[in-house]
Write an enzyme that holds these catalytic residues in place. Structure first.
Site, PDB file in Angstrom:
ATOM      1  N   GLU A 100       0.875  -1.168   0.000  1.00 52.66           N
ATOM      2  CA  GLU A 100       0.000   0.000   0.000  1.00 52.66           C
ATOM      3  C   GLU A 100       0.921   1.228   0.000  1.00 52.66           C
ATOM      4  OE1 GLU A 100      -2.759   0.139   3.284  1.00 52.66           O
ATOM      5  OE2 GLU A 100      -3.524   2.087   2.623  1.00 52.66           O
ATOM      6  N   ARG A 111       5.237 -13.073   9.509  1.00 52.99           N
ATOM      7  CA  ARG A 111       5.925 -11.832   9.185  1.00 52.99           C
ATOM      8  C   ARG A 111       7.267 -11.770   9.913  1.00 52.99           C
ATOM      9  NH1 ARG A 111       2.633  -7.339   9.334  1.00 52.99           N
ATOM     10  NH2 ARG A 111       4.259  -5.939   9.955  1.00 52.99           N
ATOM     11  N   LYS A 147       4.673   0.791   9.095  1.00 54.75           N
ATOM     12  CA  LYS A 147       4.764   2.071   8.400  1.00 54.75           C
ATOM     13  C   LYS A 147       4.147   3.197   9.224  1.00 54.75           C
ATOM     14  CE  LYS A 147       3.103   0.169   4.699  1.00 54.75           C
ATOM     15  NZ  LYS A 147       2.513  -0.090   3.377  1.00 54.75           N
TER      16      LYS A 147
HETATM   17  P1  ATP Z   1       2.707  -1.947   7.757  1.00 57.33           P
HETATM   18  O1  ATP Z   1       2.022  -2.495   8.936  1.00 57.33           O
HETATM   19  O2  ATP Z   1       4.119  -1.632   7.983  1.00 57.33           O
HETATM   20  O3  ATP Z   1       1.971  -0.812   7.112  1.00 57.33           O
HETATM   21  P2  ATP Z   1       1.566  -3.577   5.833  1.00 57.33           P
HETATM   22  O4  ATP Z   1       1.424  -5.034   5.889  1.00 57.33           O
HETATM   23  O5  ATP Z   1       0.324  -2.796   6.069  1.00 57.33           O
HETATM   24  O6  ATP Z   1       2.732  -3.146   6.739  1.00 57.33           O
HETATM   25  P3  ATP Z   1       1.699  -3.421   3.018  1.00 57.33           P
HETATM   26  O7  ATP Z   1       2.116  -2.277   2.174  1.00 57.33           O
HETATM   27  O8  ATP Z   1       0.284  -3.789   3.012  1.00 57.33           O
HETATM   28  O9  ATP Z   1       2.168  -3.097   4.482  1.00 57.33           O
HETATM   29  O10 ATP Z   1       2.621  -4.682   2.747  1.00 57.33           O
HETATM   30  C1  ATP Z   1       2.955  -5.182   1.494  1.00 57.33           C
HETATM   31  C2  ATP Z   1       3.297  -6.624   1.645  1.00 57.33           C
HETATM   32  O11 ATP Z   1       4.391  -6.779   2.531  1.00 57.33           O
HETATM   33  C3  ATP Z   1       2.143  -7.410   2.218  1.00 57.33           C
HETATM   34  O12 ATP Z   1       1.994  -8.592   1.469  1.00 57.33           O
HETATM   35  C4  ATP Z   1       2.555  -7.669   3.630  1.00 57.33           C
HETATM   36  O13 ATP Z   1       1.994  -8.869   4.086  1.00 57.33           O
HETATM   37  C5  ATP Z   1       4.073  -7.724   3.523  1.00 57.33           C
HETATM   38  N1  ATP Z   1       4.699  -7.367   4.797  1.00 57.33           N
HETATM   39  C6  ATP Z   1       4.501  -6.251   5.519  1.00 57.33           C
HETATM   40  N2  ATP Z   1       5.192  -6.282   6.667  1.00 57.33           N
HETATM   41  C7  ATP Z   1       5.859  -7.461   6.681  1.00 57.33           C
HETATM   42  C8  ATP Z   1       6.748  -8.103   7.606  1.00 57.33           C
HETATM   43  N3  ATP Z   1       7.090  -7.532   8.754  1.00 57.33           N
HETATM   44  N4  ATP Z   1       7.227  -9.322   7.275  1.00 57.33           N
HETATM   45  C9  ATP Z   1       6.899  -9.893   6.107  1.00 57.33           C
HETATM   46  N5  ATP Z   1       6.074  -9.361   5.205  1.00 57.33           N
HETATM   47  C10 ATP Z   1       5.548  -8.151   5.480  1.00 57.33           C
HETATM   48 MG    MG Z   2      -1.382  -3.177   4.843  1.00 55.61          MG
END
Ligand code: ATP
Ligand code: MG
Length: 550
Positions: free
Chosen positions: A34, A259, A269
């Site tokens: 995102e 994760r 983020k």
């Molecule tokens: P954040 O909580 O930091 O905003 P998010 O999961 O909302 O992380 P996205 O932009 O939706 O962020 O993530 C893109 C991809 O990266 C998704 O498929 C998510 O599952 C993966 N991802 C995010 N954080 C991790 C992590 N700590 N370990 C492994 N994969 C991750």
């Molecule tokens: Mg997300």
């Protein structure tokens, strides 16, 4: 070299099985960020997994921006995400935006309405929460659940046409309010938001929810394996439900993995944004951040991050990885590749008494001991030098093999010197050390074969280069800064996470191009900061030679 045990990857086991049995004939993945912030080390795990899985099976991997929530998204983030993926060394086959599919997603919503599988609901958010039930109690049907197809279509189209204010109505899937899986209790699939979108402008005032747009985007693109993190395990049921109700020939399969959590780091983020906005760090690329751009600026090589992700493996069990593992990957990588140089971080003046004024000797040494092809660098030796303050003591304890009155040490790559005295200021602080050098020890070995126990680093005063050095340490004092029971993460900051001082670099170090890495002998790995100029050189400490994380 330590033995490298290839870690297991249960996702590849599933794919092997499905390809063998003909459930799937090809592999297509996607990385779906995102664009609401910069990527962090957690994302690197997902990037490596998605891209390398496609690569392993000769498939494709697309970059898809999951941009269905325009209120927090920005083009700045889109650009940074692309830059970080390329830096990590991966190439996407195509770039897509979930917003590319808004027309299609809208059609799918109408299709559900026409099938009697979606309805417009007028409950307020509070009422909806109340109707939803709990983990132990089933929910209740919304009083709007039995609206006719015609009424639902009419209301939904009017939602799209902007006739209703934000939050007044939503479109919900009609699944099962008694499902033990709360995600299946008539989830919202569209909401009204009069907000312009960075890709579609003001074309839309209704936006689909993640749970709806995600499976549809996967299916539309032809993704066969939709790899995501464990927190989406409960959403798999609704993912599969949408895929089935809309009907796709080649349904994608969602597979969840644990994760990456790294101690002493924030991998969210939202929380990283808070660090930036509150001014605790200098920006998303502050070298103390767990963002990919922060690590790049700190001097972490992309290859080290890929090695790290390889080492931690892919599993279904959540765990916290020790930051020391990432640092050891960085060290191994830089050890193999970084040019060597000498730098003195806390200088003490040394005068070689038996050197003529103006005398210089130019010695040659390998830029990297294991890579003669990297060439040699010139190191000048003269009457005035600088050594590390901690490498001299007037009254040393036993087993101190560095410089003290009467003792001999080797100046790395140059000569053996003997301490013959020192000067002090009025307070008794040592201001200058006096030595003589053994003229028969050029290169560092005594002609008579006598043993010299200590070797210290040094720089030649005449051509030394002054630089600002930024010494970084962990940003937080606690291993889990996200644990709110220990207070807000801003209360657990390490006050010494950044120390700025002046240092002296050897004159023969070569180009100080921003991003270039060096091993400063006996000190660690350092890189030239992106803001460094010839007039104001800035050096970042990437990692110390030995672990300070024990
Ligand atoms: P954040 O909580 O930091 O905003 P998010 O999961 O909302 O992380 P996205 O932009 O939706 O962020 O993530 C893109 C991809 O990266 C998704 O498929 C998510 O599952 C993966 N991802 C995010 N954080 C991790 C992590 N700590 N370990 C492994 N994969 C991750
Ligand atoms: Mg997300």
């Amino acid at each position: 070299m330590e033995d490298f045990v290839k870690t297991s990857n249960f996702i590849h086991d599933i794919i092997d099985e499905e390809l063998k049995e003909g459930v799937n004939t090809r592999v297509q993945t996607r990385f779906p960020p995102e664009p609401n912030g910069y990527l962090h080390i957690g994302h690197a795990k997902s990037i490596c997994l998605n891209f390398s899985t496609a690569e392993k099976y000769g498939g494709t991997c697309n970059l898809r921006f999951d941009d269905s929530n325009p209120s927090k998204e920005d083009m700045e983030y889109v650009d940074s995400i692309k830059e970080d993926i390329e830096w990590l060394g991966f190439k996407w086959d195509n770039v897509y935006y979930a917003s590319d599919y808004f027309d299609f997603v809208y059609e799918c919503a109408e299709k559900l309405i026409k099938k009697g599988k979606a309805f417009v609901c007028d409950l307020t958010p509070d009422e909806m929460r109340e109707y939803r039930g709990t983990l132990t109690e089933p929910g209740r049907n919304s009083p709007y659940r039995d609206r006719s197809v015609e009424e639902n279509l009419d209301l939904f189209r009017r939602m799209k046409n902007g006739e209703f204010p934000d939050g007044s109505r939503v479109l919900r899937a009609k699944i099962d309010m008694a499902s033990p899986n709360i995600v299946m209790r008539d989830p919202i699939i569209y909401r009204i938001m009069h907000v312009p979108h960075h890709q579609t402008g003001d074309k839309w005032c209704i936006y689909p929810m993640y749970d709806f747009v995600h499976p549809l985007s996967d299916a539309k693109e032809g993704v066969t394996y939709s790899i995501c993190t464990l927190e989406f395990e409960n959403n798999r049921a609704v993912y599969d439900w949408f895929i089935k109700e809309i009907g796709f020939e080649e349904p994608p399969r969602q597979i969840e993995f644990a994760r990456l959590n790294l101690n002493y780091c924030l991998t969210s983020k939202r929380k990283c944004l808070k660090l930036v906005q509150s001014g605790i760090v200098s920006g998303w690329d502050d070298p103390r951040m767990a963002t990919l751009c922060g690590m790049r600026r700190r001097g972490y090589p992309a290859a080290a991050i890929r090695d790290f992700v390889d080492k931690i493996g892919v599993s279904k069990a959540n765990s916290v990885v020790d930051y020391g593992l990432l640092e050891s990957c960085v060290r191994d990588n830089l050890n193999a590749s970084a040019p060597r140089a000498m730098a003195v971080l806390d200088p003490l003046k040394v005068v070689i008494d038996n050197c003529e004024e103006g005398f210089t000797d130019e010695l040659e040494t390998d830029i990297h001991p294991d890579h003669p092809e990297m060439g040699k660098r010139k190191v000048k030796f003269g009457k005035t030098l600088y050594i590390e303050k901690s490498d001299f003591m007037t009254d040393p304890p036993k087993k101190y093999f560095r410089l003290f009155p009467g003792n001999e040490v080797r100046l790395k790559g140059a000569y053996i010197v003997k301490c013959v005295g020192y000067d002090t200021d009025g307070d008794g602080n040592v201001t200058c050390v006096h030595c003589t050098y053994d003229t028969d020890s050029r290169g560092g070995n005594a002609a008579d074969g006598r043993k010299i126990k200590g070797t210290i680093h040094w720089v030649n005063a005449e051509d030394a280069i002054e630089a600002e050095v930024r010494l970084y340490d962990r940003l937080f004092n606690v291993p889990n800064p996200s644990d709110e029971s220990k207070g807000d993460f801003t209360e657990n900051l390490n006050p010494n996470s950044l120390t700025v001082s002046k240092c002296l670099l050897e004159g023969g170090i070569g180009e100080l191009t921003p991003g270039a890495s060096f091993q400063f002998m006996r000190q660690g790995y350092f890189c030239v900061d992106k803001d460094s100029t010839n007039e104001h050189i800035i050096i970042n400490r990437t990692v110390q030679l030995n672990s300070s994380w024990k």
